[in-house]
Design an enzyme around this catalytic site. Structure first.
Site, PDB file in Angstrom:
ATOM      1  N   SER A 124       0.611  -1.259  -0.565  1.00 59.07           N
ATOM      2  CA  SER A 124       0.253  -0.210  -0.023  1.00 59.07           C
ATOM      3  C   SER A 124       0.898   1.117   0.019  1.00 59.07           C
ATOM      4  O   SER A 124       0.273   2.583  -0.281  1.00 59.07           O
ATOM      5  CB  SER A 124      -0.922   0.336   1.010  1.00 59.07           C
ATOM      6  OG  SER A 124      -1.958  -0.964   1.206  1.00 59.07           O
TER       7      SER A 124
ATOM      8  N   HIS B 134      -2.845  -3.654  -6.008  1.00 56.17           N
ATOM      9  CA  HIS B 134      -2.958  -3.883  -5.089  1.00 56.17           C
ATOM     10  C   HIS B 134      -4.996  -3.585  -4.451  1.00 56.17           C
ATOM     11  O   HIS B 134      -5.616  -3.285  -5.321  1.00 56.17           O
ATOM     12  CB  HIS B 134      -2.397  -2.224  -5.037  1.00 56.17           C
ATOM     13  CG  HIS B 134      -3.104  -1.339  -3.083  1.00 56.17           C
ATOM     14  ND1 HIS B 134      -4.501  -0.601  -3.147  1.00 56.17           N
ATOM     15  CD2 HIS B 134      -2.678  -2.310  -2.185  1.00 56.17           C
ATOM     16  CE1 HIS B 134      -4.265  -0.448  -2.095  1.00 56.17           C
ATOM     17  NE2 HIS B 134      -3.353  -1.190  -1.930  1.00 56.17           N
TER      18      HIS B 134
ATOM     19  N   GLU C 299      -6.172  -2.334  -7.935  1.00 57.21           N
ATOM     20  CA  GLU C 299      -5.397  -1.243  -8.382  1.00 57.21           C
ATOM     21  C   GLU C 299      -4.025  -1.781  -9.240  1.00 57.21           C
ATOM     22  O   GLU C 299      -3.442  -2.583  -8.443  1.00 57.21           O
ATOM     23  CB  GLU C 299      -5.067  -0.379  -7.547  1.00 57.21           C
ATOM     24  CG  GLU C 299      -6.367   0.621  -7.175  1.00 57.21           C
ATOM     25  CD  GLU C 299      -6.220   1.252  -5.956  1.00 57.21           C
ATOM     26  OE1 GLU C 299      -6.239   3.062  -6.489  1.00 57.21           O
ATOM     27  OE2 GLU C 299      -5.777   0.997  -4.771  1.00 57.21           O
TER      28      GLU C 299
ATOM     29  N   ASN D  73      -6.274   6.239  -2.387  1.00 59.43           N
ATOM     30  CA  ASN D  73      -5.666   6.879  -1.303  1.00 59.43           C
ATOM     31  C   ASN D  73      -5.828   8.426  -1.362  1.00 59.43           C
ATOM     32  O   ASN D  73      -5.534   9.191  -0.421  1.00 59.43           O
ATOM     33  CB  ASN D  73      -4.488   6.126  -0.219  1.00 59.43           C
ATOM     34  CG  ASN D  73      -4.939   5.162   0.416  1.00 59.43           C
ATOM     35  OD1 ASN D  73      -6.020   5.473   1.225  1.00 59.43           O
ATOM     36  ND2 ASN D  73      -4.502   4.247   0.213  1.00 59.43           N
TER      37      ASN D  73
END
Lengths: 288, 288
Positions: B123, B144, B156, B195
């Protein structure tokens, strides 16, 4: 605490002004909707009739009897002095230009009784940008609504340093009485709460696409699936309309200006202005 | 395009590693879950059995027969060379420390056949932070996943400049085949897409509260009502856990350090770490 407010006058009968007036009447207040000409007020009456139908479809318990009662509590006037003669609260929703706002408040101050509280629905101006045009800084603040007030029922309440705490609390109480979830701000903030959150999210989403990391539909997929939100940032931008982020970005730093230029080249210059124009980041069915 | 992937090895059987392994097996792949000791692998087996039950409750069509079939396609191993001997794809989900990652990739490179694609679920690290520890920069990228992979089914996909486009496309295809919505990134971005969006939103929410404009519950009300999202930013922070924003903010500029200090004083120092601790911005029923 109750608001001790009975008579409400809404200045301006555009999209949001009409919604504020109708919602206030629907909640039981006696409402006068003011605008500058009788011709505009004919449009306002059509808006109110349309809102009555929308409420019947979208608001739980909104029978025709209840929307008729709302309409019976709602009158219109193009005479400012008459419209505010017995107002406990004036909610101003005139166009977002500081000159129009200030002129409105000067005339309003000359007409309204001493008891009247003035509240601006301005999205982009701070109440302190306007307060000097009023004769009552202690009885002036912002009361900011969202579009489709019957669905998005927040009312952000924001005073200046001169606003009386008692007036602030009465307006918070009024927001609750008219069916809103009040959101009191402790001090002035451009963008209130919602836009203070939304602008950085939309900015980050544009950065991902404009600087070549990702694509609008992929960004929206991640946001919807990752957070459970019904719409991704590019769907929100299409609803807001792409002129709004363009105007914000065009006055920013170099990075923001690059985003603005990209929006102009790939969307605005091609007539892709968002959902209202039939196309933005997505294509919409114009007949829907 | 199909992935042409049959055998998948997942390195690490923590919360997310277990989910990746189980979901891959559930989607029909032959999966080996590797971890460093047989004792840890006993825990992994218990996690897989727990996931089978969760899928039966939460995933449409997940009958016991189907979760049993998934478990039958899922084996465990603490012998790295054996675990990867015939792997088409290795998904690495070992702890988020660059030294552990690099050591893992050095050993993996020595063991895996030439055909094997390596994908990191990191991450916080970029694939380019790790690539030099592998023997195959063209067959290495990031893949991800989000926690609760069966609900938040995004994957991802992010390569380095050295990743082969064909390998990238095969991994995107694999993500789709294992039931994910693939989110390809065109170049490296710390935080990927989710994020990159979430951090600015949570930052803006903290700013509103830490600098005295608003309150957590009011901010969350506005966000939920204004956007239709199921959770406001402070509810999300409580799920994430307050140590995470604290650690990010503590290494930032002066403004971010003020936010970190506020989080420490009002929450962390009082044991309010978020939902897992029973209290954060909200109080939770620990028996729930």
């Amino acid at each position: 605490m109750t608001s001790n407010i009975t008579n409400v006058t809404v200045l301006g009968t555009g999209v949001l002004g009409s919604q504020i007036a109708f919602q206030s009447a629907y909640a039981g207040f006696t409402v006068t909707a003011y605008d500058i000409s009788d011709e505009i007020l004919e449009h306002a009456k059509a808006r109110f009739a349309g809102l009555a139908k929308v409420y019947q479809q979208q608001v739980d318990g909104a029978t025709e009897a209840r929307t008729d009662a709302a309409l019976s509590r709602l009158s219109v006037s193009s005479d400012l002095a008459a419209a505010v003669a017995d107002a406990d609260l004036v909610i101003e929703a005139v166009p977002e230009a500081v000159a129009i706002k200030r002129d409105t408040y000067q005339k309003l101050s000359a007409s309204a009784p001493a008891k009247t509280i003035f509240a601006t629905n301005s999205s982009t101006l701070l109440p302190s940008d306007i307060v000097s045009a009023t004769d009552r800084p202690d009885r002036f603040l912002a009361l900011h609504f969202a579009n489709e007030i019957w669905l998005h029922n927040t009312a952000e309440v924001m005073g200046t340093e001169q606003t009386s705490p008692e007036v602030f609390d009465r307006v918070v109480a009024y927001a609750k009485e008219m069916g809103m979830v009040p959101v009191p701000l402790h001090k002035e903030k451009s963008g209130y709460v919602l836009n203070s959150l939304l602008v950085p999210l939309l900015d980050a989403a544009l950065e991902l696409v404009v600087f070549g990391y990702s694509e609008p539909a992929d960004v929206d997929n991640v946001w919807r699936i990752g957070t459970g939100a019904p719409m991704g940032p590019f769907q929100i931008l299409d609803v807001v309309g792409l002129n709004t982020p363009y105007n914000i970005m065009a006055h920013g730093d170099e990075r923001k200006q690059q985003i603005a230029a990209w929006l102009k080249e790939h969307y605005l210059d091609q007539g892709k202005l968002g959902r209202a124009s039939g196309e933005g980041f997505y294509v919409y069915d114009k007949t829907a």
